[in-house]
Scaffold this motif. Sequence first.
Motif, PDB file in Angstrom:
ATOM      1  N   ALA A 148      -2.128  -1.559  -4.372  1.00 40.13           N
ATOM      2  CA  ALA A 148      -3.531  -1.146  -4.431  1.00 40.13           C
ATOM      3  C   ALA A 148      -3.803  -0.357  -5.710  1.00 40.13           C
ATOM      4  N   TYR A 169      -9.388   7.466  -6.439  1.00 47.34           N
ATOM      5  CA  TYR A 169      -9.070   6.600  -5.305  1.00 47.34           C
ATOM      6  C   TYR A 169      -8.307   7.379  -4.232  1.00 47.34           C
ATOM      7  N   GLU A 186       0.826  -1.203   0.000  1.00 48.41           N
ATOM      8  CA  GLU A 186       0.000   0.000   0.000  1.00 48.41           C
ATOM      9  C   GLU A 186       0.859   1.251   0.000  1.00 48.41           C
ATOM     10  N   PRO A 187       0.572   2.191  -0.920  1.00 48.13           N
ATOM     11  CA  PRO A 187      -0.552   2.188  -1.854  1.00 48.13           C
ATOM     12  C   PRO A 187      -0.234   1.567  -3.215  1.00 48.13           C
ATOM     13  N   GLN A 231     -10.520   9.768  -2.358  1.00 47.81           N
ATOM     14  CA  GLN A 231     -11.443   9.105  -1.444  1.00 47.81           C
ATOM     15  C   GLN A 231     -10.747   8.487  -0.235  1.00 47.81           C
ATOM     16  N   HIS A 232      -9.556   7.889  -0.459  1.00 50.73           N
ATOM     17  CA  HIS A 232      -8.911   7.103   0.593  1.00 50.73           C
ATOM     18  C   HIS A 232      -7.797   7.825   1.346  1.00 50.73           C
ATOM     19  N   TYR A 233      -7.235   8.867   0.756  1.00 49.17           N
ATOM     20  CA  TYR A 233      -6.109   9.549   1.397  1.00 49.17           C
ATOM     21  C   TYR A 233      -6.447  11.024   1.575  1.00 49.17           C
ATOM     22  N   THR A 234      -7.494  11.254   2.337  1.00 48.87           N
ATOM     23  CA  THR A 234      -8.030  12.600   2.487  1.00 48.87           C
ATOM     24  C   THR A 234      -7.150  13.491   3.369  1.00 48.87           C
TER      25      THR A 234
END
Length: 268
Positions: free
Chosen positions: A42, A253, A38-39, A256-259
Amino acid sequence: MKKILSITLVLLLAFSLFAAGTKEQATSKTIVVGATPEPHAAFLNLIVEDLAAEGYTLKVQEFTDYVTPNEALESGELDANFFQHIPYLESFNKEKGYHLANAGGIHVEPFALYSKKYKALSDLPNGATIAIPNDPTNEGRALLLLQSAGLLTLAANAGLEATPLDVTANPKNFKFREIEAASLPRVLQDVDAAIINGNYAIPAGLIATRDGLIVEGSDSPYVNVVAVKQGRESDAAIVALVKALRGEKIKAYVAQHYTNGEVVLVSK
């Protein structure tokens, strides 16, 4: 006569199978890419369908260290890898005599100092033990981060590969433990603080902008890249891979995931 004919048929069949196999290898559109989970992995798993639409089969092999994926790339077991920043790649080439090249930058993972014992940088006591990565470029990166916060001074010529031996001033008498990067999250509770790479901090639930006592600036030179053997940077498959990793699916992505800024995309 029948025996000679049988041998001839066997040889012809063997030749046909060899030729077919050679043709299949020559026309293969499989891209094998090594990555840390990760990341990087992913991201790669997100673009499998995008590359399939371009006629490529993407196979992702996960690694948990920084050495093996470069060895596999140099030996030809991988077509590319995706886990490292440019200074590490250049240092690895120099140290090992390898021939790896940057095929395109994708993102930056801010480097940070974390602690389970202290909530603020000013709380770090005199003589605190700080764990840092033991590979040359990330060790230097860690020391430069501490210097940027005014916690120590490095020799003027130390550069990106500075080591604790290059520390010329250490007002708080910090002690350094040089640890393999992948192990740093596991030793965090045993030291006063640790400087951890983003791709190991993220799976451990650490967020640089939330948990970091010091966080690397946005002007970081440590861009994570797709690496290939020299000469393959312009291969159609590699160009397609880099393009997909810079595509809208990855942008969405990350948004959304690494705000909290754990991953910052770049354009080159």
